[in-house]
Motif scaffolding. Structure first.
Motif, PDB file in Angstrom:
ATOM      1  N   LYS A  44       0.412  -1.013   0.587  1.00 11.31           N
ATOM      2  CA  LYS A  44      -0.008   0.100  -0.193  1.00 11.31           C
ATOM      3  C   LYS A  44       1.129   1.538  -0.002  1.00 11.31           C
ATOM      4  N   ASP A  45       2.399   1.409   0.287  1.00 15.41           N
ATOM      5  CA  ASP A  45       2.760   1.921   0.505  1.00 15.41           C
ATOM      6  C   ASP A  45       3.826   2.744  -1.102  1.00 15.41           C
ATOM      7  N   ASP A  46       3.442   1.657  -2.055  1.00 11.84           N
ATOM      8  CA  ASP A  46       3.719   1.804  -3.555  1.00 11.84           C
ATOM      9  C   ASP A  46       2.832   2.538  -4.277  1.00 11.84           C
ATOM     10  N   CYS A  47       2.879   2.427  -5.699  1.00  8.23           N
ATOM     11  CA  CYS A  47       2.024   3.118  -6.190  1.00  8.23           C
ATOM     12  C   CYS A  47       1.966   2.461  -8.021  1.00  8.23           C
ATOM     13  N   ILE A  48       0.430   2.257  -8.113  1.00  9.98           N
ATOM     14  CA  ILE A  48       0.471   1.750  -9.702  1.00  9.98           C
ATOM     15  C   ILE A  48      -0.361   2.807  -9.891  1.00  9.98           C
ATOM     16  N   VAL A  49       0.514   2.973 -11.506  1.00 10.40           N
ATOM     17  CA  VAL A  49      -0.214   3.851 -12.666  1.00 10.40           C
ATOM     18  C   VAL A  49      -0.299   3.593 -13.702  1.00 10.40           C
ATOM     19  N   LEU A  50      -1.555   4.460 -14.101  1.00  9.64           N
ATOM     20  CA  LEU A  50      -1.510   3.911 -15.743  1.00  9.64           C
ATOM     21  C   LEU A  50      -1.343   4.754 -16.939  1.00  9.64           C
ATOM     22  N   PRO A  51      -0.993   4.982 -17.171  1.00  8.19           N
ATOM     23  CA  PRO A  51      -0.376   6.042 -18.478  1.00  8.19           C
ATOM     24  C   PRO A  51      -0.572   6.922 -18.795  1.00  8.19           C
ATOM     25  N   GLY A  52      -0.786   7.025 -20.467  1.00  9.01           N
ATOM     26  CA  GLY A  52      -1.824   8.027 -21.415  1.00  9.01           C
ATOM     27  C   GLY A  52      -1.365   7.221 -22.537  1.00  9.01           C
ATOM     28  N   GLY A  83      -3.961   0.545  -1.847  1.00  8.33           N
ATOM     29  CA  GLY A  83      -3.340   1.212  -2.666  1.00  8.33           C
ATOM     30  C   GLY A  83      -3.536   2.394  -3.794  1.00  8.33           C
ATOM     31  N   LYS A  84      -2.453   2.984  -3.477  1.00  5.29           N
ATOM     32  CA  LYS A  84      -2.315   4.454  -4.379  1.00  5.29           C
ATOM     33  C   LYS A  84      -2.455   4.073  -5.642  1.00  5.29           C
ATOM     34  N   VAL A  85      -3.283   5.112  -6.535  1.00  4.21           N
ATOM     35  CA  VAL A  85      -3.081   4.264  -8.375  1.00  4.21           C
ATOM     36  C   VAL A  85      -3.280   6.186  -8.536  1.00  4.21           C
ATOM     37  N   LEU A  86      -2.453   5.640  -9.673  1.00  2.00           N
ATOM     38  CA  LEU A  86      -2.608   7.003 -10.184  1.00  2.00           C
ATOM     39  C   LEU A  86      -2.631   6.518 -11.727  1.00  2.00           C
ATOM     40  N   GLY A  87      -4.027   7.852 -12.134  1.00  2.00           N
ATOM     41  CA  GLY A  87      -3.760   7.528 -14.237  1.00  2.00           C
ATOM     42  C   GLY A  87      -4.297   9.193 -15.000  1.00  2.00           C
ATOM     43  N   VAL A  88      -3.598   8.430 -15.567  1.00  2.00           N
ATOM     44  CA  VAL A  88      -2.944  10.049 -16.666  1.00  2.00           C
ATOM     45  C   VAL A  88      -3.638  10.300 -17.432  1.00  2.00           C
ATOM     46  N   GLN A  93      -9.082   7.802 -18.033  1.00  7.39           N
ATOM     47  CA  GLN A  93     -10.531   7.249 -18.499  1.00  7.39           C
ATOM     48  C   GLN A  93     -10.885   5.620 -18.363  1.00  7.39           C
ATOM     49  N   ILE A  94      -9.438   4.851 -17.934  1.00  5.61           N
ATOM     50  CA  ILE A  94      -9.207   3.830 -17.850  1.00  5.61           C
ATOM     51  C   ILE A  94      -9.895   3.129 -16.198  1.00  5.61           C
ATOM     52  N   LEU A  95      -9.858   4.141 -15.445  1.00  8.08           N
ATOM     53  CA  LEU A  95     -10.705   3.900 -13.790  1.00  8.08           C
ATOM     54  C   LEU A  95     -11.844   4.582 -14.117  1.00  8.08           C
ATOM     55  N   CYS A  96     -11.934   5.236 -14.536  1.00 13.97           N
ATOM     56  CA  CYS A  96     -13.692   5.865 -15.483  1.00 13.97           C
ATOM     57  C   CYS A  96     -14.690   4.367 -15.102  1.00 13.97           C
ATOM     58  N   GLU A  97     -13.688   4.101 -16.272  1.00 16.03           N
ATOM     59  CA  GLU A  97     -14.637   2.985 -16.593  1.00 16.03           C
ATOM     60  C   GLU A  97     -14.555   1.640 -16.289  1.00 16.03           C
ATOM     61  N   ALA A  98     -13.227   1.628 -14.687  1.00 16.52           N
ATOM     62  CA  ALA A  98     -13.470   0.527 -14.093  1.00 16.52           C
ATOM     63  C   ALA A  98     -14.367   1.065 -13.228  1.00 16.52           C
ATOM     64  N   GLY A  99     -14.850   2.111 -12.781  1.00 15.15           N
ATOM     65  CA  GLY A  99     -15.307   2.536 -11.527  1.00 15.15           C
ATOM     66  C   GLY A  99     -15.226   2.786 -10.308  1.00 15.15           C
TER      67      GLY A  99
END
Length: 230
Positions: A44-52, A83-88, A93-99
């Motif tokens: 949970k201290d790490d971060c997953i990033v969804l790029p453009g 866990g930390k997640v960032l979508g750019v 868009q993916i984060l919104c589609e995934a709810g």
């Protein structure tokens, strides 16, 4: 801590994100393939990033197909466990589609692809990104054809009451108005977070504003926030 950057077929900002995090901010980065389904190396201290980019070509709706990839099943689980997640951009868009985030991203109101520097400012300091940015006006590039954030009245009311709006488009002086809105986004919204404040999405590209060689490091304050979140 470390960052995991997911690579979908059609991602085109994954290496930009890796370079910004690894070379500009000195963070450990692990590239993750969309067909894999193992995030056990992350805490949970790490971060997953969804790029453009254009995941799966964005042939249905932007992010609609990527939402069903094996890795996204694990991202949803990771986020729901804190866990930390960032979508750019496409990641947003993916984060919104995934709810994982409310609302949708629609075609720009002018129906044209927009690629330019814009200004954004933090809406509040009730999240770690807002605290990191403070009252600074940031110049961050955008590059999208479907970046117009939209949510119904009830959702917008909830976002405002819960202080979930992270960024709004503004002008260089920090004034929020339609002239500073590059895509027609509702209420000039450029980025939001979930109620738990561990999932963030934004249309502008902070990874493209992290290098002194590009004469712009405004994006560092955004990405650095994720290195300090607990």
């Amino acid at each position: 801590m470390k960052f995991g950057v997911i690579v979908f077929p059609g991602s085109n900002c994954d290496r930009d994100m890796m370079h910004a995090l690894q070379d500009d901010l000195g963070q450990e980065v692990v590239m993750l393939w969309h067909k894999d389904n193992d995030l056990s190396m992350f805490t949970k201290d790490d971060c997953i990033v969804l790029p453009g980019g254009f995941s799966y070509g964005d042939y249905l709706r932007c992010g609609a197909l990527a939402r069903f990839s094996p890795m996204m099943e694990q991202v949803i689980k990771f986020a729901n466990e804190g866990g930390k997640v960032l979508g750019v951009c496409n990641g947003f868009q993916i984060l919104c589609e995934a709810g994982l985030l409310p609302g949708v991203l629609l075609q720009n109101d002018h129906q044209k692809f927009v690629c330019k520097n814009v200004y954004i400012k933090s809406e509040n300091d009730q999240n770690m990104v807002g605290k990191s940015v403070g009252k600074n006006i940031l110049q961050i590039p955008v590059a999208h054809g479907e970046g117009r954030y939209y949510a119904d009245a009830a959702t917008l009311d909830k976002l405002n009451k819960n202080n979930q709006i992270v960024f709004r488009y503004c002008d260089e002086q920090g004034e929020v108005h339609i002239g500073s809105n590059p895509n027609g986004a509702t209420n000039n919204i450029a980025g939001i977070c979930n109620e738990s404040r561990n999932v963030f999405g934004m249309m502008p590209h902070p990874e493209r504003a992290c290098s002194g060689e590009l004469s712009n490091i405004d994006g560092r304050a955004i990405l650095q926030a994720f290195t300090h979140m607990n």
